[in-house]
Design a protein around this motif. Structure first.
Motif, PDB file in Angstrom:
ATOM      1  N   UNK A 148     -33.775  11.790 -10.524  1.00 25.57           N
ATOM      2  CA  UNK A 148     -35.013  12.251  -9.909  1.00 25.57           C
ATOM      3  C   UNK A 148     -35.291  11.664  -8.542  1.00 25.57           C
ATOM      4  N   UNK A 149     -34.727  10.501  -8.247  1.00 22.83           N
ATOM      5  CA  UNK A 149     -35.074   9.847  -6.987  1.00 22.83           C
ATOM      6  C   UNK A 149     -34.087  10.217  -5.903  1.00 22.83           C
ATOM      7  N   UNK A 150     -34.552  10.821  -4.819  1.00 26.60           N
ATOM      8  CA  UNK A 150     -33.639  11.095  -3.719  1.00 26.60           C
ATOM      9  C   UNK A 150     -33.087   9.772  -3.181  1.00 26.60           C
ATOM     10  N   UNK A 151     -31.779   9.763  -2.863  1.00 25.23           N
ATOM     11  CA  UNK A 151     -31.122   8.543  -2.405  1.00 25.23           C
ATOM     12  C   UNK A 151     -31.842   7.846  -1.272  1.00 25.23           C
ATOM     13  N   UNK A 152     -32.296   8.643  -0.297  1.00 23.95           N
ATOM     14  CA  UNK A 152     -32.833   7.981   0.893  1.00 23.95           C
ATOM     15  C   UNK A 152     -34.151   7.288   0.589  1.00 23.95           C
ATOM     16  N   UNK A 153     -34.914   7.834  -0.380  1.00 26.58           N
ATOM     17  CA  UNK A 153     -36.151   7.162  -0.764  1.00 26.58           C
ATOM     18  C   UNK A 153     -35.832   5.861  -1.493  1.00 26.58           C
ATOM     19  N   UNK A 154     -34.803   5.929  -2.338  1.00 28.59           N
ATOM     20  CA  UNK A 154     -34.362   4.722  -3.042  1.00 28.59           C
ATOM     21  C   UNK A 154     -33.941   3.662  -2.020  1.00 28.59           C
ATOM     22  N   UNK A 155     -33.167   4.108  -1.010  1.00 26.07           N
ATOM     23  CA  UNK A 155     -32.705   3.174   0.016  1.00 26.07           C
ATOM     24  C   UNK A 155     -33.893   2.545   0.741  1.00 26.07           C
ATOM     25  N   UNK A 156     -34.880   3.383   1.105  1.00 26.08           N
ATOM     26  CA  UNK A 156     -36.066   2.866   1.793  1.00 26.08           C
ATOM     27  C   UNK A 156     -36.766   1.826   0.927  1.00 26.08           C
ATOM     28  N   UNK A 157     -36.935   2.176  -0.361  1.00 25.26           N
ATOM     29  CA  UNK A 157     -37.647   1.266  -1.260  1.00 25.26           C
ATOM     30  C   UNK A 157     -36.890  -0.050  -1.396  1.00 25.26           C
ATOM     31  N   UNK A 158     -35.554   0.046  -1.559  1.00 32.17           N
ATOM     32  CA  UNK A 158     -34.769  -1.180  -1.719  1.00 32.17           C
ATOM     33  C   UNK A 158     -34.826  -2.037  -0.463  1.00 32.17           C
ATOM     34  N   UNK A 159     -34.720  -1.378   0.702  1.00 31.05           N
ATOM     35  CA  UNK A 159     -34.783  -2.137   1.957  1.00 31.05           C
ATOM     36  C   UNK A 159     -36.116  -2.862   2.087  1.00 31.05           C
ATOM     37  N   UNK A 160     -37.171  -2.136   1.685  1.00 28.86           N
ATOM     38  CA  UNK A 160     -38.494  -2.739   1.785  1.00 28.86           C
ATOM     39  C   UNK A 160     -38.605  -3.965   0.874  1.00 28.86           C
ATOM     40  N   UNK A 161     -38.139  -3.795  -0.385  1.00 27.41           N
ATOM     41  CA  UNK A 161     -38.240  -4.897  -1.338  1.00 27.41           C
ATOM     42  C   UNK A 161     -37.436  -6.096  -0.842  1.00 27.41           C
ATOM     43  N   UNK A 162     -36.194  -5.828  -0.360  1.00 32.12           N
ATOM     44  CA  UNK A 162     -35.348  -6.931   0.100  1.00 32.12           C
ATOM     45  C   UNK A 162     -35.990  -7.644   1.292  1.00 32.12           C
ATOM     46  N   UNK A 163     -36.524  -6.848   2.230  1.00 28.82           N
ATOM     47  CA  UNK A 163     -37.193  -7.456   3.387  1.00 28.82           C
ATOM     48  C   UNK A 163     -38.385  -8.279   2.932  1.00 28.82           C
ATOM     49  N   UNK A 164     -39.124  -7.734   1.966  1.00 27.47           N
ATOM     50  CA  UNK A 164     -40.334  -8.389   1.490  1.00 27.47           C
ATOM     51  C   UNK A 164     -39.999  -9.723   0.820  1.00 27.47           C
TER      52      UNK A 164
END
Lengths: 329, 373
Positions: A148-164
């Protein structure tokens, strides 16, 4: 086997032809041609208009005065010899722009497929054998989210979490010091250090789907009498599963690989933009936005060609693994 | 007791035999709990898509220059049935020179419901100015439940409008692929012969090229002078042009297997015309499969539009879709500082998952006479 290989090759040829025609049609589609944009630039720089005769001479020189099918055939002939021409906006040969990106695209796809296979098969098998166990539920749930999750949204979310969490930037395929360095072992190792993140993100989609397929196939096979017979004869359960139902269950799985590749390249395109990967997809987007249609059309042709070759290879592997396919074709 | 129970199961069984097909499908669908939850969720989203103007607080296109990147404002006191928000205090950060927005705990504004605001047309018909919620202040100070974007536009108001556009693109795109898929798949499966071969090769061609690069290039050919509506239909058509293959395969497969069924042969022998055979005998027995695969094709269209708009080649501002809103989230460093620009992405995921769950439930329910429990 050889006969099968030849037949598959013959199917590819008309497809390649169609793809080349599509690519050419798109790179021809915008109004004006190379000469129009070139002359616009020249007359701007010189502040002196170009005469009609000069324009026609230039057209003739580039072969742009010929009918469209002749231009297409000439383009195709060059492309088949590996010459994609000059990119107008970048004033560099397309080959040179593409070389490293092509390598990176293939590597990323390869690592992604490797990752998907090494995880999807065992997870699918285990969640079928232990149906309705906690692991099965987790796998099912993860598969739903993954599909269900488009890859690029997953990538954005992961990048955000890692940065955070203070982990820094996770995009790209090279560390800064290797960005423009020539190829060496250290550089290869550096790529390996980076490539697993996009590979995992890119793989979630395919992995979720494949896990479901393996699970469903295994469930179909597990309840067949031959499994019961093997168990009744006293074979240890894991040996039974690995030796018989799993082999049958994996067959439809292999045949799906051909369709997985186009999806993989599609996904990599947008993921490459989000994560800043030096692969073909993002360059195609850039070229399209800059209206550098020759580059964009060539890239589309390369991507589609890669897909076809990948599909061919997977077909051949499949035929080698499963004799029935060789015969039915 | 035992007799009563036996009687009950008997009537239940009779119910099953007498029930029309749609009822059987509904009973089977109800068993898929996730699908039911998803259906409820999705009906909320469709309600939002019907009344975006009523739900929005501000005009989604209006920029509040001073209020760039305000965080979501908390609504306090909900549990006391006395909702209010604190006023915003905007100060310039002396180190970074950016504007910092902090709640000013001294001033409270009560959140009022069914408040009058900007005039709009409800369902394109009725002129009204009632909005679901808002606050009343002397200086017209706005209220941002989900924060604002870089240009100081209210994300909540934009999201409710974006949901309308994104959902409708999903539906329109699905409709186009449905028509293409049913016609081409039907012709392919029913007529057979060289037409079948031709259409099958076409489908193989389409699924063998990576769609996104092709979409990007086709979308880039849309002239920049076109208006919102034209771009909307152009993009939707481009997406649907490559998306009908799955539907065509389902329809063709159904036609092929039904063609051999006895009741079709019987109808043909009884002298039924082709049209009657197709629409009266074949269609009812695979319509539920079509509905299931239609449901599963909507999220694909929505993802495609989101991806294209996110990349800047799909819908263009001032159009508002979830993908257009996500352009704000392209820069990772800005996400780290203002994570609320990712909310449209969350909405996309919820919508897509809902469609997937419903589609799964429908697919299981599509064949109510099948053996699986």
């Amino acid at each position: 086997m050889l006969q099968f290989a030849i037949r598959r090759l013959l199917i590819i040829i008309p497809l390649l032809f169609l793809i080349s025609a599509t690519s050419f049609a798109i790179l021809q589609a915008p109004p004006g041609d190379y000469v129009t944009s070139y002359l616009a630039r020249v007359s701007m720089q010189q502040g002196f208009p170009v005469t009609k005769e000069e324009e026609n001479a230039l057209r003739r020189q580039y072969g742009l005065d010929q009918p469209i099918y002749m231009q297409y055939l000439k383009w195709l002939g060059k492309v088949l010899r590996g010459d994609f021409g000059l990119s107008t906006a970048r004033e560099a040969p397309v080959n040179q722009l593409v070389k490293d990106r092509l390598l990176m695209t293939v590597s990323l796809s390869f690592v992604t497929i490797l990752f998907v296979w090494t995880l999807a098969i065992p997870i699918g098998v285990v969640s079928a054998v232990k149906q309705y166990s906690i692991l099965d539920y987790i796998a099912t749930f993860a598969a739903y989210i993954g599909v269900g999750t488009p890859n690029f949204l997953l990538a954005l979310a992961i990048m955000w979490v890692v940065l955070d969490l203070g982990g820094g930037y996770i995009g790209g395929l090279f560390s800064p010091e290797y960005m423009n360095a020539p190829w060496s072992w250290a550089r290869v190792l550096d790529v390996l250090k980076h490539i697993w993140i996009p590979a995992i993100i890119l793989g979630t989609d395919g992995m979720a789907g494949l896990t479901r397929i393996v699970r469903a196939n295994m469930l179909d096979e597990l309840h067949k009498p031959y499994v019961l017979t093997a168990l009744a004869k006293g074979l240890p359960i894991w040996r039974v599963i690995l030796k018989y139902p799993m082999r049958t269950a994996l067959n439809p799985f292999f045949s799906g690989i051909g369709y997985a590749l186009p999806q993989l390249f599609s996904g990599a395109t947008i993921l490459g933009v989000v994560l800043g990967l030096p692969i073909i997809g993002p360059l195609l987007l850039e070229a399209t936005l800059e209206e550098d249609m020759l580059l964009a059309g060539s890239l589309l042709f390369i991507l589609a060609g890669l897909t076809l070759i990948g599909t061919l290879v997977s077909d051949l592997i499949l035929a080698w693994a499963d004799p029935r396919i060789r015969i039915e074709g | 007791m035992a007799e009563a129970a036996a009687l009950r199961t008997q009537t239940e069984e009779e119910d099953i035999y007498l029930a029309p097909q749609w009822k059987l499908v509904w009973w089977r669908f109800k068993k898929h709990r996730l699908a039911v939850v998803a259906a409820v969720l999705l009906s909320f989203f469709f309600l939002i898509a019907l009344f975006p103007n009523f739900l929005s607080i501000h005009d989604p296109k209006i920029t509040h220059g001073k209020d760039s990147l305000v965080g979501p404002q908390r609504i306090n006191g909900l549990w006391r049935f006395d909702p209010f928000v604190y006023d915003l205090k905007t100060v310039r950060n002396e180190e970074t020179f950016a504007l910092d927005h902090t709640p000013d705990k001294d001033t409270k504004f009560p959140v009022k419901f069914f408040i009058s605001g900007q005039e709009y047309k409800l369902l394109w018909l009725f002129k009204t100015d009632i909005h679901l919620m808002g606050i009343e202040t002397e200086d017209g100070r706005p209220f941002y439940p989900l924060g604002t974007d870089r240009l100081g536009r209210d994300i909540w108001s934009r999201i409710v409008h974006a949901i309308r556009i994104s959902l409708s693109i999903g539906m329109v795109g699905m409709l186009i692929s449905l028509i293409l898929g049913v016609v081409l798949g039907g012709v392919s499966g029913y007529a057979g012969g060289w037409l079948d071969v031709l259409i099958q090769r076409l489908i193989e061609f389409i699924i063998s090229i990576p769609t996104l690069p092709l979409w990007i290039m086709l979308a880039a050919l849309v002239p920049s002078s076109w208006g919102i509506v034209q771009v909307y239909f152009a993009i939707t058509t481009i997406i649907a042009l490559l998306g009908w293959t799955g539907m065509a395969r389902v329809v063709r497969g159904r036609f092929l297997s039904l063609r051999e069924e006895e009741f079709i042969t019987a109808a043909r022998l009884a002298g039924a015309r082709e049209g009657r055979i197709i629409f009266r005998h074949m269609l009812p027995s695979f319509i539920s499969h079509i509905i299931a695969s239609v449901t599963l094709s909507v999220p694909a269209v929505i993802i495609a539009e989101t991806a294209l708009s996110f990349l800047g080649v799909g819908l263009r501002p001032p159009a508002i879709s979830l993908g257009v809103m996500l352009v704000e989230a392209q820069n990772v460093r800005s996400i780290a500082l203002t994570p609320w620009v990712l909310v449209p992405g969350l909405i996309v995921i919820i919508i897509i998952l809902s469609f997937n769950f419903i589609g799964d439930g429908l697919r299981d329910a599509a064949d109510p006479y099948g053996g699986r429990g």
